[in-house]
Design an enzyme around this catalytic site. Structure first.
Site, PDB file in Angstrom:
ATOM      1  CG  HIS A 145     -29.741  -3.619  -5.798  1.00 17.38           C
ATOM      2  ND1 HIS A 145     -30.889  -3.640  -6.567  1.00 17.38           N
ATOM      3  CD2 HIS A 145     -28.780  -3.042  -6.573  1.00 17.38           C
ATOM      4  CE1 HIS A 145     -30.642  -3.089  -7.742  1.00 17.38           C
ATOM      5  NE2 HIS A 145     -29.370  -2.722  -7.771  1.00 17.38           N
ATOM      6  CB  CYS A 146     -26.255  -8.168  -7.138  1.00 15.74           C
ATOM      7  SG  CYS A 146     -24.644  -8.580  -7.848  1.00 15.74           S
ATOM      8  N   PRO A 147     -24.975  -4.886  -7.390  1.00 15.22           N
ATOM      9  CG  PRO A 147     -23.016  -3.888  -6.613  1.00 15.22           C
ATOM     10  CD  PRO A 147     -24.132  -4.791  -6.182  1.00 15.22           C
TER      11      PRO A 147
END
Length: 221
Positions: A103-105
């Site tokens: 999950h890429c912030p």
């Protein structure tokens, strides 16, 4: 800077290309951020998905002999859908994602089966923009050992240092992803190999690895 000098001399090709690259980077950001990363559908839609997307099914069939036969699709304890192999539930997105990577912030979205290739393209374009922007910022710096120079160039110098930091981060991220792709593994699988049943119980270190060229071909094509 170089771009200003070219603009003053009426040479607009490079400034135009730079602006287009920046625009392309922004559009790719929103595309990767807003698109479906490969959310696992409910049980009724799983069969339809496999019929429409034979790529993953073919990949899994090629490694089925290398993965213990006792491992089956398990039901997610959060969203209660059956997880295919290489899927994982993301608690931030509240969905299970096929071929989950991370999950890429930065994009506020998962990177998974559907948007991972485009994510690599985004990183590549972003790297080109940062390198070019760093060159432009550097060309505008004419160093002098005086306090007045620092006051007049503090913003440009700070921008250059910030660009250098972002360039290093993006470059390392791109290199790491390309390496994992060449091995046909994901960030999640690489970091949590000992916790994943289909990897932990496999006789091979990576049952999905089919060679660098084939791995890259299957990922991008």
């Amino acid at each position: 800077s170089d771009l200003q000098e070219q603009e003053e001399h009426g040479e607009l090709l490079q400034p135009l290309i730079f602006v287009l690259l920046v625009l392309c980077s922004v559009l790719l950001y929103f595309k990767v951020s807003l698109m479906d990363p490969g959310f696992v559908k409910d049980d009724e839609e799983v069969k339809v998905y496999h019929l429409r997307n034979g790529k993953q099914g073919e990949e899994q069939s090629m490694v089925i002999a290398q993965v213990p036969s006792g491992i089956q699709m398990r039901r997610c304890g959060y969203c209660m859908v059956k997880q295919p192999m290489r899927a994982r539930h993301c608690q931030l997105c509240q969905h299970c994602v096929r071929r989950y990577d991370h999950h890429c912030p930065w994009i506020e979205n998962c990177v998974g089966e559907k948007n991972h290739p485009l994510f690599i393209v985004y990183l590549s374009v972003q790297l080109v923009v940062l390198l070019w922007g760093g060159h432009v910022a550097w060309s505008g710096l004419h160093f002098e050992q005086s306090w007045d120079w620092l006051q007049h160039n503090a913003l440009l110098l700070g921008s250059f240092l910030l660009i250098v930091i972002f360039t290093i981060v993006v470059l390392l991220l791109l290199i790491s992803h390309l390496y994992l792709i060449s091995c046909n593994t994901t960030t999640w699988e690489f970091m949590s190999h000992h916790r994943i049943s289909y990897l932990r119980q496999s006789e091979l270190e990576n049952p999905f690895d089919q060679g660098v060229l084939l791995n890259l071909w299957r990922f991008f094509c």
